[in-house]
Scaffold this motif. Sequence first.
Motif, PDB file in Angstrom:
ATOM      1  N   TYR A  63       0.695  -1.327  -0.124  1.00 37.08           N
ATOM      2  CA  TYR A  63       0.039   0.003  -0.007  1.00 37.08           C
ATOM      3  C   TYR A  63       0.965   1.496  -0.193  1.00 37.08           C
ATOM      4  CZ  TYR A  63      -2.653   3.982   1.701  1.00 37.08           C
ATOM      5  OH  TYR A  63      -3.229   5.377   1.794  1.00 37.08           O
ATOM      6  N   ASP A  64       0.594   2.270  -0.932  1.00 32.92           N
ATOM      7  CA  ASP A  64       1.191   3.391  -0.923  1.00 32.92           C
ATOM      8  C   ASP A  64       0.459   4.390  -1.825  1.00 32.92           C
ATOM      9  OD1 ASP A  64       3.178   5.534  -1.862  1.00 32.92           O
ATOM     10  OD2 ASP A  64       4.577   4.363  -0.667  1.00 32.92           O
ATOM     11  N   PRO A  65      -0.045   5.426  -1.395  1.00 32.17           N
ATOM     12  CA  PRO A  65      -1.045   6.255  -2.077  1.00 32.17           C
ATOM     13  C   PRO A  65      -0.350   7.060  -3.027  1.00 32.17           C
ATOM     14  CG  PRO A  65      -0.391   7.386   0.169  1.00 32.17           C
ATOM     15  CD  PRO A  65      -0.100   5.962   0.127  1.00 32.17           C
ATOM     16  N   TYR A  66       1.032   6.962  -3.291  1.00 35.72           N
ATOM     17  CA  TYR A  66       1.903   7.956  -4.253  1.00 35.72           C
ATOM     18  C   TYR A  66       2.277   6.886  -5.281  1.00 35.72           C
ATOM     19  CZ  TYR A  66       1.916  11.393  -0.671  1.00 35.72           C
ATOM     20  OH  TYR A  66       1.663  12.361   0.423  1.00 35.72           O
ATOM     21  N   LEU A  67       1.921   5.530  -5.283  1.00 36.73           N
ATOM     22  CA  LEU A  67       2.472   4.816  -6.448  1.00 36.73           C
ATOM     23  C   LEU A  67       1.329   4.389  -7.174  1.00 36.73           C
ATOM     24  CD1 LEU A  67       5.183   3.267  -6.336  1.00 36.73           C
ATOM     25  CD2 LEU A  67       4.465   1.195  -5.245  1.00 36.73           C
ATOM     26  N   ASP A  68       1.651   3.990  -8.472  1.00 36.99           N
ATOM     27  CA  ASP A  68       0.768   3.636  -9.278  1.00 36.99           C
ATOM     28  C   ASP A  68       1.000   2.050  -9.828  1.00 36.99           C
ATOM     29  OD1 ASP A  68       2.633   3.295 -11.418  1.00 36.99           O
ATOM     30  OD2 ASP A  68       2.114   5.302 -12.163  1.00 36.99           O
ATOM     31  N   ARG A  69       0.046   1.386 -10.421  1.00 42.02           N
ATOM     32  CA  ARG A  69       0.167   0.027 -10.725  1.00 42.02           C
ATOM     33  C   ARG A  69       1.266  -0.422 -11.478  1.00 42.02           C
ATOM     34  NH1 ARG A  69      -3.834  -2.715  -8.154  1.00 42.02           N
ATOM     35  NH2 ARG A  69      -5.766  -1.437  -7.498  1.00 42.02           N
ATOM     36  N   VAL A 129      -2.651  -2.474  -3.192  1.00 42.98           N
ATOM     37  CA  VAL A 129      -3.948  -2.688  -2.680  1.00 42.98           C
ATOM     38  C   VAL A 129      -4.301  -1.621  -1.815  1.00 42.98           C
ATOM     39  CG1 VAL A 129      -4.093  -5.298  -2.972  1.00 42.98           C
ATOM     40  CG2 VAL A 129      -3.317  -4.370  -0.745  1.00 42.98           C
ATOM     41  N   GLY A 130      -5.688  -1.314  -1.509  1.00 41.90           N
ATOM     42  CA  GLY A 130      -5.918  -0.485  -0.436  1.00 41.90           C
ATOM     43  C   GLY A 130      -5.390  -0.986   0.850  1.00 41.90           C
ATOM     44  N   LEU A 131      -5.292  -0.017   1.906  1.00 45.09           N
ATOM     45  CA  LEU A 131      -4.643  -0.266   3.099  1.00 45.09           C
ATOM     46  C   LEU A 131      -5.487  -1.223   3.871  1.00 45.09           C
ATOM     47  CD1 LEU A 131      -2.518   0.241   5.213  1.00 45.09           C
ATOM     48  CD2 LEU A 131      -3.675   2.338   6.012  1.00 45.09           C
ATOM     49  N   ASP A 132      -6.703  -0.932   4.000  1.00 44.15           N
ATOM     50  CA  ASP A 132      -7.733  -1.862   4.741  1.00 44.15           C
ATOM     51  C   ASP A 132      -7.419  -3.307   4.114  1.00 44.15           C
ATOM     52  OD1 ASP A 132      -8.427   0.143   6.435  1.00 44.15           O
ATOM     53  OD2 ASP A 132     -10.474   0.389   5.564  1.00 44.15           O
ATOM     54  N   GLU A 133      -7.595  -3.534   2.865  1.00 45.76           N
ATOM     55  CA  GLU A 133      -7.454  -4.760   2.249  1.00 45.76           C
ATOM     56  C   GLU A 133      -6.171  -5.563   2.556  1.00 45.76           C
ATOM     57  OE1 GLU A 133      -7.363  -7.110  -2.188  1.00 45.76           O
ATOM     58  OE2 GLU A 133      -7.958  -5.047  -2.231  1.00 45.76           O
ATOM     59  N   LEU A 134      -5.067  -4.803   2.417  1.00 47.24           N
ATOM     60  CA  LEU A 134      -3.822  -5.079   2.855  1.00 47.24           C
ATOM     61  C   LEU A 134      -3.793  -5.408   4.254  1.00 47.24           C
ATOM     62  CD1 LEU A 134      -0.288  -3.675   2.352  1.00 47.24           C
ATOM     63  CD2 LEU A 134      -1.046  -4.132   4.613  1.00 47.24           C
ATOM     64  N   VAL A 135      -4.254  -5.208   5.159  1.00 49.93           N
ATOM     65  CA  VAL A 135      -4.473  -5.419   6.512  1.00 49.93           C
ATOM     66  C   VAL A 135      -5.444  -6.908   6.869  1.00 49.93           C
ATOM     67  CG1 VAL A 135      -5.163  -5.041   8.941  1.00 49.93           C
ATOM     68  CG2 VAL A 135      -4.143  -3.177   7.681  1.00 49.93           C
TER      69      VAL A 135
END
Length: 348
Positions: A197-203, A214-220
Amino acid sequence: MPVPEGTLLNGPHVVPSPRTVLAMGSEIHGSLLAEAAFDRLRHVASVDTSLHVRDFTRADPAVLADAEVLFTHWGAPLLTEEALRRMPRLRAVVHAAGSIKHHVTESVWKRGIAVSSAAAANALPVAEFTLAAILFANKRVLDTARAYAQAREQPALLPYFSGYGNYHRTVGIVGASRIGRRVVELLRPLDLDVLLYDPYLDRNDARALGVDLVGLDELVRRSHVVSIHAPELPETRHMFDARRLALLQDGATLINTARGSLVDTDALIERLVSGRVHAVLDVTEPDVLPAASPLYTLPNVLLTPHIAGSLGNELGRMTHWAVDEVRRYAQGLPFTYGVGPDELTRSA
């Protein structure tokens, strides 16, 4: 004719070495001096390594007035506008440690002073510590050691630990920082599934790293181990709050080698006391916990006093990287590990 110490040779040309002043705490200065970590610096700069500045208002004005490069480390005094006025010739700050947030101010950028940091060197031991923590967590090494010590005989491990191991376990990395990326590199040869998870990174960037973005909640929710490598910013404070910590699956391990403020300590303690999750904490909020904190004694917690980063002889690696930067400055080359003001909004 002999070349004076501190003079650089660049092919047929003699490159004048920059006047350099050390600025750091006395304890780290003494440690680096004892380790002979400054020896190379004397060959690339004009410097008295036996002297260091702890307070710009008390330092020799003549020494500061002549300084072109400030070689800093932990405990460096704040570079305020007043301090910079005492160093009119200052052109570069080379930090032989990680974060520069504790001493570099907006006044430094306004003066156009170049800044370098050895954060990339400090990322290496943190990533190594994290790798060990991940592998030990999935193998339940602490639990095994405790069971062995209590039984004083070979415990029946196979049935007790049948649900554990490192084969295709899911590891969640929070933050594609220098450390986060290095952890990903170290995990790559292993049979582990890595989420990021990193909001500054693209796929596309994530694909190049070989991880699933993935999103942070999904990662957790999906990870057996979650390792935090995000910066300390207003928006990351308590990013692991009670709600998000409740998403950790039973038996999961939370690793924090970043900053204590990223995790709500009280909420984490409540979750750990339940015995449903584990934690490896090298940083906490506060930095030194109260003596009565249960984190010292909970059996599902490995608590260490901020040792994941450089310590002992690893300090020499950061110093060598910083000396290389002073050499590049003396040769008129840009820093390899230069830091700009924009980067500080996304770094530790």
